[in-house]
Design an enzyme around this catalytic site. Sequence first.
Site, PDB file in Angstrom:
ATOM      1  N   ASP A 143       0.858  -1.186   0.000  1.00  0.00           N
ATOM      2  CA  ASP A 143       0.000   0.000   0.000  1.00  0.00           C
ATOM      3  C   ASP A 143       0.896   1.239   0.000  1.00  0.00           C
ATOM      4  O   ASP A 143       2.126   1.116  -0.014  1.00  0.00           O
ATOM      5  CB  ASP A 143      -0.919   0.009   1.243  1.00  0.00           C
ATOM      6  CG  ASP A 143      -0.138   0.135   2.545  1.00  0.00           C
ATOM      7  OD1 ASP A 143       1.117   0.195   2.514  1.00  0.00           O
ATOM      8  OD2 ASP A 143      -0.770   0.195   3.613  1.00  0.00           O
ATOM      9  N   ASP A 151       1.389   4.698   2.328  1.00  0.00           N
ATOM     10  CA  ASP A 151       0.976   5.317   3.595  1.00  0.00           C
ATOM     11  C   ASP A 151       1.376   6.789   3.623  1.00  0.00           C
ATOM     12  O   ASP A 151       2.490   7.139   3.225  1.00  0.00           O
ATOM     13  CB  ASP A 151       1.668   4.606   4.771  1.00  0.00           C
ATOM     14  CG  ASP A 151       1.479   3.102   4.727  1.00  0.00           C
ATOM     15  OD1 ASP A 151       0.360   2.643   4.985  1.00  0.00           O
ATOM     16  OD2 ASP A 151       2.456   2.378   4.426  1.00  0.00           O
ATOM     17  N   ASP A 159      -3.328   4.471   2.724  1.00  0.00           N
ATOM     18  CA  ASP A 159      -3.707   4.829   4.106  1.00  0.00           C
ATOM     19  C   ASP A 159      -3.364   6.298   4.345  1.00  0.00           C
ATOM     20  O   ASP A 159      -2.229   6.714   4.074  1.00  0.00           O
ATOM     21  CB  ASP A 159      -2.917   3.992   5.132  1.00  0.00           C
ATOM     22  CG  ASP A 159      -3.378   2.542   5.185  1.00  0.00           C
ATOM     23  OD1 ASP A 159      -4.473   2.246   4.672  1.00  0.00           O
ATOM     24  OD2 ASP A 159      -2.633   1.714   5.743  1.00  0.00           O
TER      25      ASP A 159
HETATM   26  N1  DCT Z   1       1.425   0.937  11.520  1.00  0.00           N
HETATM   27  C1  DCT Z   1       0.874   1.410  12.689  1.00  0.00           C
HETATM   28  N2  DCT Z   1      -0.435   1.194  12.953  1.00  0.00           N
HETATM   29  C2  DCT Z   1      -1.207   0.526  12.065  1.00  0.00           C
HETATM   30  C3  DCT Z   1      -0.669   0.063  10.863  1.00  0.00           C
HETATM   31  C4  DCT Z   1       0.671   0.301  10.610  1.00  0.00           C
HETATM   32  O1  DCT Z   1       1.563   2.007  13.493  1.00  0.00           O
HETATM   33  N3  DCT Z   1      -2.496   0.330  12.342  1.00  0.00           N
HETATM   34  C5  DCT Z   1       2.819   1.206  11.260  1.00  0.00           C
HETATM   35  C6  DCT Z   1       3.710   0.010  11.229  1.00  0.00           C
HETATM   36  C7  DCT Z   1       4.407   0.044   9.907  1.00  0.00           C
HETATM   37  C8  DCT Z   1       3.870   1.248   9.186  1.00  0.00           C
HETATM   38  O2  DCT Z   1       2.861   1.799   9.995  1.00  0.00           O
HETATM   39  C9  DCT Z   1       3.360   0.956   7.820  1.00  0.00           C
HETATM   40  O3  DCT Z   1       2.485  -0.168   7.829  1.00  0.00           O
HETATM   41  P1  DCT Z   1       2.342  -1.113   6.570  1.00  0.00           P
HETATM   42  O4  DCT Z   1       1.900  -0.351   5.392  1.00  0.00           O
HETATM   43  O5  DCT Z   1       1.504  -2.269   6.978  1.00  0.00           O
HETATM   44  O6  DCT Z   1       3.820  -1.652   6.394  1.00  0.00           O
HETATM   45  P2  DCT Z   1       4.958  -1.235   5.411  1.00  0.00           P
HETATM   46  O7  DCT Z   1       6.194  -1.295   6.175  1.00  0.00           O
HETATM   47  O8  DCT Z   1       4.624   0.042   4.716  1.00  0.00           O
HETATM   48  O9  DCT Z   1       4.943  -2.437   4.389  1.00  0.00           O
HETATM   49  P3  DCT Z   1       4.289  -2.548   2.949  1.00  0.00           P
HETATM   50  O10 DCT Z   1       5.397  -2.248   2.019  1.00  0.00           O
HETATM   51  O11 DCT Z   1       3.843  -3.974   2.854  1.00  0.00           O
HETATM   52  O12 DCT Z   1       3.175  -1.570   2.859  1.00  0.00           O
HETATM   53 MG    MG Z   2       2.821   0.363   3.667  1.00  0.00          MG
END
Ligand code: DCT
Ligand code: MG
Length: 511
Positions: free
Chosen positions: A344, A346, A435
């Site tokens: 995703d 963020d 997100d």
């Molecule tokens: N996080 C958080 N609370 C959440 C979800 C995520 O604090 N409810 C934090 C932990 C890692 C970061 O945010 C990003 O989450 P992800 O998108 O799930 O992980 P990523 O490291 O960006 O991995 P990906 O490349 O798979 O998106």
């Molecule tokens: Mg992510």
Amino acid sequence: MDAQCTVHLGPRKKRPRQTGALMASTPHDVRFQELVLYILEKKMGTSRRAFLMELARRKGFRVENELSDSVTHIVAENNSGSDVLQWLQVQNIKASSQLELLDISWLNDCLGAGKPVEMTGKHQLIVRRDFSTAASNPGLQKLPPPALQKISQYACQRRTTLNNCNCIFTEALETLAENCEFQENEGSCVAFMRAASVLKSLPFAIVSMKDTEGIPCLGDKVKCIIEEIIEDGESSEVKAVLNDERYQSFKLFTSVFGVGLKTSEKWFRMGFRTLSKIKSDKSLKFTRMQKAGFLYYEDLVSCVTRAEAEAVSVLVKEAVWACLPDAFITITGGFRRGKKIGHDVDFLITSPEVTEDEEQQILHKVTNFLENKGLLLYCDIIESTFEKFKLPSRKVDALDHFQKCFLILKLHHQRVDRGEYSQQEGKTWKAIRVDLVLCPYERRAFALLGWTGSRQFERDLRRYATHERKMMLDNHALYDKTKRIFLKAESEEEIFAHLGLDYIEPWERNA
Ligand code: DCT
Ligand code: MG
């Protein structure tokens, strides 16, 4: 050269010792000639310092009254590495790159043991990356060579880039961790994750079991797996997991947006093994999220590329700035850590001007804007439950309380480099998971640190804060339990400094 010490620390000159300072210091016998300590008065106070100096001298340590060139170890209490470096700079003292900056816990351990004890990451205010310079310090000869100094058990005291020399082991361990997660065996899951994480941080590839000596977080079980991979090129246990029906089904089911362990368990028990059977079953009820998950399945399982993330960033900025012109918008998550692909994209959004009432409306306005542009395929807004004086959560995996939204956006092909992914017949866009998190301006450093990840890095930061510093950290705040105060921070660097940790750059947090 130590990456942390590049600013202030010059090469150490070997001048004759300034005997004046030492002569005055002690009538006690010096038993450990190779160590010369200096105890920092700052934040410790004169009398406690005098007491500790006397105690250390009585135990045979050489302790200087004044900071001189001969000092090999500076001991400080309630100071971070940056505090001490700053203090040295203010005193106009050029510290050597071999000078050890240590927390009082090291001196306490030494006094308890009656001799110098090994310096570990928990003691070191500045943890060196390149140990070769320190290894040449004759003052440290009687201690274990720093190359053998312990690798910290905490990911937040290690630097983990995307350059993983031990993929063959870490992939195997992560498969086992995932299998444990599917079986809700949390303890084993954590153990495998920690082992994988520590191996990712190693600057060398493991080629024999000898290489694993002294590496923390590698239990007997993990060592057996590593040994088997070294000998046979693969692990029979991992192979069995990959062929296991339950593992395969859970892996498939949880690849659908909105499907977690509970739903997977239910479907597996009901005898489902494929998504097509699940989708066509009339008796099953799906949540709105799962419906979207099935609808955009192909797009969502194919990873988001950096080019796509950047194209999404343009859309998000346009939408946010239309509603809140002075907003700061930062890409977080894996892309901030330098990853080339992600599941995703963020974003963290904050603004210095916005009032609390306005803040509540922002994500609604932003998603309306995207909807009016025809770009919103799915939207789930989670309202804020943030409270200013709430203590940080004790749970390492706790979700945060900021207002956020989980979206699926429509990214038109012309916005990305065509040909990076296969296009379905006639389809001119790709669905992308996004997100958005909105945080109060004064909490932006905590939110940024929390949302940058990796998850393992975040877990270890919180665990470190709790167990090593008696502090509580989450995505909103840092609380010092000893002093009973919230510690403010304007930047991630300040949070690391509060925790007495060396700053770890985002691209070194791929733990
Ligand atoms: N996080 C958080 N609370 C959440 C979800 C995520 O604090 N409810 C934090 C932990 C890692 C970061 O945010 C990003 O989450 P992800 O998108 O799930 O992980 P990523 O490291 O960006 O991995 P990906 O490349 O798979 O998106
Ligand atoms: Mg992510």
